[in-house]
Design a protein around this motif. Structure first.
Motif, PDB file in Angstrom:
ATOM      1  N   LYS A 120     -15.933 -73.365  18.655  1.00 59.17           N
ATOM      2  CA  LYS A 120     -15.746 -72.920  17.278  1.00 59.17           C
ATOM      3  C   LYS A 120     -16.595 -71.714  16.920  1.00 59.17           C
ATOM      4  O   LYS A 120     -16.161 -70.845  16.153  1.00 59.17           O
ATOM      5  CB  LYS A 120     -16.073 -74.066  16.309  1.00 59.17           C
ATOM      6  N   TYR A 121     -17.817 -71.683  17.442  1.00 58.64           N
ATOM      7  CA  TYR A 121     -18.757 -70.633  17.054  1.00 58.64           C
ATOM      8  C   TYR A 121     -19.629 -70.212  18.237  1.00 58.64           C
ATOM      9  O   TYR A 121     -20.019 -71.034  19.056  1.00 58.64           O
ATOM     10  CB  TYR A 121     -19.717 -71.127  15.960  1.00 58.64           C
ATOM     11  N   LEU A 122     -19.962 -68.933  18.267  1.00 58.09           N
ATOM     12  CA  LEU A 122     -21.064 -68.445  19.077  1.00 58.09           C
ATOM     13  C   LEU A 122     -22.158 -67.876  18.174  1.00 58.09           C
ATOM     14  O   LEU A 122     -23.193 -67.435  18.651  1.00 58.09           O
ATOM     15  CB  LEU A 122     -20.584 -67.372  20.062  1.00 58.09           C
ATOM     16  N   ASN A 123     -21.897 -67.898  16.869  1.00 50.29           N
ATOM     17  CA  ASN A 123     -22.841 -67.421  15.867  1.00 50.29           C
ATOM     18  C   ASN A 123     -23.473 -68.635  15.187  1.00 50.29           C
ATOM     19  O   ASN A 123     -22.785 -69.395  14.500  1.00 50.29           O
ATOM     20  CB  ASN A 123     -22.094 -66.543  14.849  1.00 50.29           C
ATOM     21  N   SER A 124     -24.765 -68.818  15.371  1.00 47.51           N
ATOM     22  CA  SER A 124     -25.429 -70.023  14.854  1.00 47.51           C
ATOM     23  C   SER A 124     -25.469 -70.054  13.333  1.00 47.51           C
ATOM     24  O   SER A 124     -25.465 -71.138  12.736  1.00 47.51           O
ATOM     25  CB  SER A 124     -26.841 -70.134  15.425  1.00 47.51           C
ATOM     26  N   ASN A 125     -25.506 -68.884  12.685  1.00 44.33           N
ATOM     27  CA  ASN A 125     -25.519 -68.862  11.223  1.00 44.33           C
ATOM     28  C   ASN A 125     -24.206 -69.377  10.648  1.00 44.33           C
ATOM     29  O   ASN A 125     -24.199 -70.151   9.683  1.00 44.33           O
ATOM     30  CB  ASN A 125     -25.778 -67.442  10.718  1.00 44.33           C
ATOM     31  N   ARG A 126     -23.087 -68.997  11.248  1.00 48.08           N
ATOM     32  CA  ARG A 126     -21.783 -69.491  10.808  1.00 48.08           C
ATOM     33  C   ARG A 126     -21.638 -70.975  11.133  1.00 48.08           C
ATOM     34  O   ARG A 126     -21.066 -71.741  10.365  1.00 48.08           O
ATOM     35  CB  ARG A 126     -20.660 -68.680  11.455  1.00 48.08           C
TER      36      ARG A 126
END
Length: 264
Positions: A128-134
């Motif tokens: 789902k994500y590689l961006n921890s903030n998202r």
């Protein structure tokens, strides 16, 4: 969730990737509960509200058998992450002659996946994500990228060799990514990660996003994906010449594809 499995639905399911659903359907078992806390979850009533029926290991084994008798191409375990030990025990009672699919959010513990080594034929995992903030903002899991990428690599270690017979997957890995509004950069990053690290896996880009649950509290995702967002990602994937790709049509963003969860 309790030790015994809680199941929200068990039936033939026709809306997975073609090599999973085929003509007969996938024998989908939807478990209640989830390891994530996604604000936009379309299965909110079972993931957050835990709607479903508590059943015994023997009953779940019977469900596997009945789905197999109905002609299912596989047994599709949907959101199984928190029931790994239960699944291990059920497969001791009855091991279907058709493939077992581990269909999860990707937020899995590597040690849990190792417990099931040899039991799972197909891993159908989200990234789902590689961006921890998202990941923190939309799923309350800032460590999602770290854990999901490790889980994917473990799944690929176990079933990296893809086997397809008569158009149906028997063994292998499929990695899904749900394109979110304002998520084109993330989708492209996820695709590049799969292409570079798991070249024999299949990548499935999903465009079915509809704002559900608490998405209304996040204005930037309280809408469907635009044509421009969708086409930007699809064009990038096509230009990459990566062959093992499934592309979900835009009209899949429709509530009619969400099954009813009436327990078992």
């Amino acid at each position: 969730m309790p030790l015994l499995p809680k199941v929200a639905r068990a039936d033939l399911h026709f809306w997975e990737e073609p090599i999973i659903s085929g003509k007969n359907g996938s024998g989908a078992v939807f478990f209640s509960g989830c390891s994530l806390d996604c604000v936009y979850c379309q299965n909110y009533e079972i993931s957050h509200c835990e709607k479903g029926s508590l059943i015994s290991y023997e009953k779940l084994a019977e469900i596997f058998y009945e789905l197999e008798k109905k002609g299912a191409h596989n047994i599709n375990l949907v959101s199984p992450s928190h029931y790994v030990l239960a699944i291990k025990e059920v497969l001791k009672i009855y091991r279907p002659k058709i493939p077992i699919v581990y269909n999860s959010s990707g937020y899995d513990n590597v040690n849990s996946l190792k417990i099931l080594e040899g039991d799972i034929d197909i891993f159908l995992l989200d990234l789902k994500y590689l961006n921890s903030n998202r990941a923190e903002k939309y799923s309350n899991t800032p460590d999602y990228p770290e854990n999901a990428t490790k889980a994917l690599k473990e799944a690929y270690r176990q079933r990296g060799e893809c086997v397809i017979e008569n158009g149906i997957m028997k063994k292998g890995v499929i990695i899904r990514h749900l394109l979110l509004p304002q998520g084109t950069k993330e989708a492209i990053s996820v695709f590049d990660f799969v292409k570079e690290n798991m070249p024999n896996a299949y990548f499935s880009i999903m465009s079915q996003y509809i704002p559900f649950g608490n998405a209304k509290d996040f204005p930037e995702i309280n809408r469907k994906v635009t044509n421009r967002e969708y086409e930007k990602v699809i064009d990038y994937i096509i230009d990459s010449n990566f062959k093992n790709v499934f592309i979900q049509e835009r009209d899949s963003a429709n509530e009619e594809y969400i099954p009813e969860f009436n327990g078992v």
